[in-house]
Design a protein around this motif. Structure first.
Motif, PDB file in Angstrom:
ATOM      1  N   ARG A 264       0.839  -1.207   0.000  1.00 27.62           N
ATOM      2  CA  ARG A 264       0.000   0.000   0.000  1.00 27.62           C
ATOM      3  C   ARG A 264       0.868   1.250   0.000  1.00 27.62           C
ATOM      4  O   ARG A 264       0.577   2.229  -0.688  1.00 27.62           O
ATOM      5  N   GLY A 265       1.950   1.210   0.799  1.00 27.84           N
ATOM      6  CA  GLY A 265       2.858   2.356   0.839  1.00 27.84           C
ATOM      7  C   GLY A 265       3.539   2.596  -0.493  1.00 27.84           C
ATOM      8  O   GLY A 265       3.710   3.743  -0.918  1.00 27.84           O
ATOM      9  N   ALA A 266       3.942   1.525  -1.164  1.00 27.06           N
ATOM     10  CA  ALA A 266       4.595   1.670  -2.463  1.00 27.06           C
ATOM     11  C   ALA A 266       3.642   2.285  -3.482  1.00 27.06           C
ATOM     12  O   ALA A 266       4.044   3.137  -4.287  1.00 27.06           O
ATOM     13  N   GLN A 267       2.393   1.856  -3.448  1.00 23.58           N
ATOM     14  CA  GLN A 267       1.409   2.419  -4.381  1.00 23.58           C
ATOM     15  C   GLN A 267       1.175   3.903  -4.088  1.00 23.58           C
ATOM     16  O   GLN A 267       1.134   4.728  -5.007  1.00 23.58           O
ATOM     17  N   ALA A 268       1.033   4.247  -2.801  1.00 20.11           N
ATOM     18  CA  ALA A 268       0.802   5.647  -2.432  1.00 20.11           C
ATOM     19  C   ALA A 268       2.002   6.508  -2.801  1.00 20.11           C
ATOM     20  O   ALA A 268       1.851   7.637  -3.289  1.00 20.11           O
ATOM     21  N   LEU A 269       3.190   5.978  -2.592  1.00 22.89           N
ATOM     22  CA  LEU A 269       4.401   6.724  -2.931  1.00 22.89           C
ATOM     23  C   LEU A 269       4.509   6.911  -4.437  1.00 22.89           C
ATOM     24  O   LEU A 269       4.902   7.984  -4.924  1.00 22.89           O
ATOM     25  N   GLY A 270       4.151   5.886  -5.188  1.00 20.93           N
ATOM     26  CA  GLY A 270       4.149   6.000  -6.638  1.00 20.93           C
ATOM     27  C   GLY A 270       3.191   7.068  -7.130  1.00 20.93           C
ATOM     28  O   GLY A 270       3.498   7.826  -8.064  1.00 20.93           O
ATOM     29  N   GLU A 271       2.033   7.167  -6.485  1.00 20.05           N
ATOM     30  CA  GLU A 271       1.044   8.184  -6.856  1.00 20.05           C
ATOM     31  C   GLU A 271       1.561   9.586  -6.530  1.00 20.05           C
ATOM     32  O   GLU A 271       1.362  10.532  -7.304  1.00 20.05           O
ATOM     33  N   ALA A 272       2.227   9.722  -5.377  1.00 11.37           N
ATOM     34  CA  ALA A 272       2.761  11.027  -4.993  1.00 11.37           C
ATOM     35  C   ALA A 272       3.848  11.477  -5.970  1.00 11.37           C
ATOM     36  O   ALA A 272       3.902  12.651  -6.362  1.00 11.37           O
ATOM     37  N   ILE A 273       4.706  10.564  -6.388  1.00 16.92           N
ATOM     38  CA  ILE A 273       5.778  10.917  -7.326  1.00 16.92           C
ATOM     39  C   ILE A 273       5.208  11.230  -8.697  1.00 16.92           C
ATOM     40  O   ILE A 273       5.690  12.127  -9.397  1.00 16.92           O
ATOM     41  N   LEU A 284      14.794   8.575  -1.495  1.00 21.11           N
ATOM     42  CA  LEU A 284      15.759   7.954  -0.585  1.00 21.11           C
ATOM     43  C   LEU A 284      14.993   7.203   0.492  1.00 21.11           C
ATOM     44  O   LEU A 284      14.041   7.736   1.054  1.00 21.11           O
ATOM     45  N   GLY A 285      15.402   5.977   0.780  1.00 23.05           N
ATOM     46  CA  GLY A 285      14.723   5.329   1.891  1.00 23.05           C
ATOM     47  C   GLY A 285      14.845   3.836   1.966  1.00 23.05           C
ATOM     48  O   GLY A 285      15.373   3.169   1.061  1.00 23.05           O
ATOM     49  N   ASP A 286      14.334   3.329   3.067  1.00 24.79           N
ATOM     50  CA  ASP A 286      14.205   1.894   3.295  1.00 24.79           C
ATOM     51  C   ASP A 286      12.807   1.507   2.833  1.00 24.79           C
ATOM     52  O   ASP A 286      11.824   1.789   3.519  1.00 24.79           O
ATOM     53  N   VAL A 287      12.730   0.852   1.683  1.00 22.52           N
ATOM     54  CA  VAL A 287      11.425   0.504   1.123  1.00 22.52           C
ATOM     55  C   VAL A 287      11.060  -0.957   1.382  1.00 22.52           C
ATOM     56  O   VAL A 287      10.034  -1.439   0.925  1.00 22.52           O
ATOM     57  N   ASN A 288      11.917  -1.653   2.125  1.00 20.41           N
ATOM     58  CA  ASN A 288      11.655  -3.051   2.485  1.00 20.41           C
ATOM     59  C   ASN A 288      11.340  -3.923   1.277  1.00 20.41           C
ATOM     60  O   ASN A 288      10.422  -4.755   1.317  1.00 20.41           O
ATOM     61  N   GLY A 289      12.095  -3.730   0.234  1.00 20.57           N
ATOM     62  CA  GLY A 289      11.913  -4.551  -0.956  1.00 20.57           C
ATOM     63  C   GLY A 289      12.975  -4.250  -1.992  1.00 20.57           C
ATOM     64  O   GLY A 289      13.624  -3.189  -1.947  1.00 20.57           O
ATOM     65  N   THR A 290      13.156  -5.176  -2.909  1.00 22.48           N
ATOM     66  CA  THR A 290      14.098  -4.985  -4.002  1.00 22.48           C
ATOM     67  C   THR A 290      13.371  -4.409  -5.208  1.00 22.48           C
ATOM     68  O   THR A 290      12.149  -4.538  -5.326  1.00 22.48           O
ATOM     69  N   MET A 291      14.114  -3.836  -6.101  1.00 20.13           N
ATOM     70  CA  MET A 291      13.500  -3.230  -7.271  1.00 20.13           C
ATOM     71  C   MET A 291      13.091  -4.260  -8.320  1.00 20.13           C
ATOM     72  O   MET A 291      12.513  -3.908  -9.350  1.00 20.13           O
ATOM     73  N   ASP A 292      13.369  -5.539  -8.069  1.00 25.25           N
ATOM     74  CA  ASP A 292      12.848  -6.602  -8.932  1.00 25.25           C
ATOM     75  C   ASP A 292      11.419  -6.960  -8.561  1.00 25.25           C
ATOM     76  O   ASP A 292      10.721  -7.609  -9.339  1.00 25.25           O
ATOM     77  N   ASP A 293      10.998  -6.577  -7.372  1.00 26.72           N
ATOM     78  CA  ASP A 293       9.665  -6.920  -6.873  1.00 26.72           C
ATOM     79  C   ASP A 293       8.608  -6.106  -7.615  1.00 26.72           C
ATOM     80  O   ASP A 293       8.672  -4.876  -7.687  1.00 26.72           O
ATOM     81  N   ARG A 294       7.609  -6.818  -8.134  1.00 27.32           N
ATOM     82  CA  ARG A 294       6.542  -6.159  -8.903  1.00 27.32           C
ATOM     83  C   ARG A 294       5.758  -5.136  -8.097  1.00 27.32           C
ATOM     84  O   ARG A 294       5.085  -4.270  -8.665  1.00 27.32           O
ATOM     85  N   PHE A 296       6.759  -2.657  -6.724  1.00 26.07           N
ATOM     86  CA  PHE A 296       7.306  -1.319  -6.937  1.00 26.07           C
ATOM     87  C   PHE A 296       7.203  -0.859  -8.385  1.00 26.07           C
ATOM     88  O   PHE A 296       7.865   0.108  -8.770  1.00 26.07           O
ATOM     89  N   ASP A 297       6.379  -1.526  -9.162  1.00 27.85           N
ATOM     90  CA  ASP A 297       6.246  -1.163 -10.575  1.00 27.85           C
ATOM     91  C   ASP A 297       5.802   0.290 -10.756  1.00 27.85           C
ATOM     92  O   ASP A 297       6.226   0.964 -11.703  1.00 27.85           O
ATOM     93  N   ASP A 298       4.933   0.788  -9.860  1.00 27.73           N
ATOM     94  CA  ASP A 298       4.467   2.175  -9.974  1.00 27.73           C
ATOM     95  C   ASP A 298       5.601   3.171  -9.774  1.00 27.73           C
ATOM     96  O   ASP A 298       5.532   4.304 -10.269  1.00 27.73           O
ATOM     97  N   ILE A 299       6.623   2.762  -9.040  1.00 30.18           N
ATOM     98  CA  ILE A 299       7.770   3.639  -8.799  1.00 30.18           C
ATOM     99  C   ILE A 299       8.843   3.448  -9.870  1.00 30.18           C
ATOM    100  O   ILE A 299       9.353   4.419 -10.436  1.00 30.18           O
ATOM    101  N   THR A 300       9.185   2.193 -10.144  1.00 32.21           N
ATOM    102  CA  THR A 300      10.268   1.931 -11.109  1.00 32.21           C
ATOM    103  C   THR A 300       9.873   2.304 -12.536  1.00 32.21           C
ATOM    104  O   THR A 300      10.748   2.472 -13.386  1.00 32.21           O
ATOM    105  N   SER A 301       8.581   2.434 -12.812  1.00 28.59           N
ATOM    106  CA  SER A 301       8.164   2.883 -14.140  1.00 28.59           C
ATOM    107  C   SER A 301       8.430   4.381 -14.333  1.00 28.59           C
ATOM    108  O   SER A 301       8.445   4.877 -15.457  1.00 28.59           O
TER     109      SER A 301
END
Length: 359
Positions: A264-273, A284-294, A296-301
């Motif tokens: 949920r946090g990753a999705q909200a952060l993706g929307e804010a960005i 910058l931060g501890d996102v508790n996940g790797t960038m291979d994890d789907r 974080f698609d909203d952010i890595t896109s």
């Protein structure tokens, strides 16, 4: 005497005939054994199948469903480590002298190199306009003053901290004040900077959901706020900086890979960005996940990893004593990552990460 000689001569001839026949029969048996023995392409078929399955598993990781215990996200978190099965299978193939298994290993080797081969070389470039760093300082850190001094000595121009406790906050503010005249703390995250800050505000990462979330006062929510957004005034123009500490994940034999709060946090952060007006953005931060994890698609896109673009190696940051995954991230948009590295361990269970960026 003549009769005896004749008899002995006959027996000797029979012995030579028996010896020839025995040799002929032994040769036939040997040929049958050789013919029935599996050749190098028929040996180790189980190893060959396992090699093909490993290659397909890595190749199709994005198609592994998350419906059952978030299995897909769990696989993507440990994806680089699946490559360890390759030398194990290779050793088995060589021991069995199996040509088919060796050939089958070309698939997982090719897939792994395609996914991670680029991380094996040093892609950094000398020089940068700005150095940024991020560190989960750890709520249980027994030496916050030492951690603060180590971070100040890193030379970072902008320093993001996560997991700040009320007890340790004053220590960090005191120890970092000389090196960083500007700072802001929003809940459990903060940013220290050599350059002026403005337009600072918390970012809602949906740690609270449901009807009860709307009834909580703002000051209560702020106490455990885990993300912020601010503007850093650089010589090249304003830079939007986000600091985030997304929800923790849990591995449970029954429930599987628990990532609800984090996702949920990753999705909200993706929307804010996505809504950010500034073209130049750093996360910058501890996102508790790797960038291979789907997740974080909203952010890595929208952003790219500084480590992937300009790092040397995988840049693993957790756990500090023997890092196995990179869950502490630096991502950028609109600026160029020049270098990325992991700093030495502090009193935290995470290692700090840093990157140099340019315009």
């Amino acid at each position: 005497m003549a009769q005896v000689d004749t008899a002995e001569t006959g027996q000797g001839g029979a012995g030579r005939q028996d010896t020839g026949a025995g040799t002929w029969r032994a040769g036939i048996r040997r040929a049958i054994r050789i013919g029935s023995r599996p050749g190098p392409w028929k040996r180790g078929l189980v190893l060959a199948v396992l090699a093909l399955l490993l290659g397909l598993f890595m190749l199709l990781h994005a198609r592994i469903p998350n419906r059952i215990g978030n299995l897909g996200s769990l696989v993507e978190t440990v994806l680089p480590w699946l490559g360890l099965f390759i030398p194990v299978l290779l050793a088995g193939a060589l021991w069995r002298r199996s040509a088919s298994a060796v050939a089958a290993l070309l698939l997982p080797v090719t897939v792994w190199l395609n996914l991670f081969g680029g991380l094996l070389s040093d892609k950094s470039h000398p020089g940068s306009d700005l150095t940024v760093a991020s560190h989960n300082v750890g709520a249980d850190n027994g030496d916050p003053a030492g951690t603060a001094r180590d971070l100040a000595a890193s030379g970072a121009d902008v320093l993001a901290l996560q997991e700040l406790t009320q007890q340790a906050r004053g220590t960090y503010e005191k120890e970092l004040a000389k090196a960083y005249p500007y700072h802001t703390v929003q809940g459990t995250v903060g940013l220290w900077s050599r350059l002026p800050l403005s337009d600072t505000q918390p970012v809602d990462t949906k740690m609270d959901v449901g009807p009860l979330a709307d009834t909580k006062p703002v000051d209560i929510k702020m106490a455990y706020n885990r993300a912020l957004r601010t503007t850093v005034a650089t010589n090249q123009g304003p830079l939007a900086v986000y600091v985030a500490h997304l929800g923790s994940v849990r591995v449970n034999p029954r429930a599987g890979f628990g990532t609800g709060h984090r996702d949920r946090g990753a999705q909200a952060l993706g929307e804010a960005i996505a809504a950010e007006q500034n073209e130049r953005v750093v996360l910058l931060g501890d996102v508790n996940g790797t960038m291979d994890d789907r997740a974080f698609d909203d952010i890595t896109s929208q952003m790219r990893s500084a480590q992937d673009a300009a790092g040397d190696g995988f840049g693993f940051s957790w756990p500090a004593k023997f890092p196995m995954v990179r869950i502490d991230q630096i991502l950028v948009r609109g600026v160029e990552p020049e270098s990325s590295w992991v700093l030495p361990a502090t009193g935290s269970d995470h290692r700090p990460v840093a990157a140099g960026i340019s315009w």
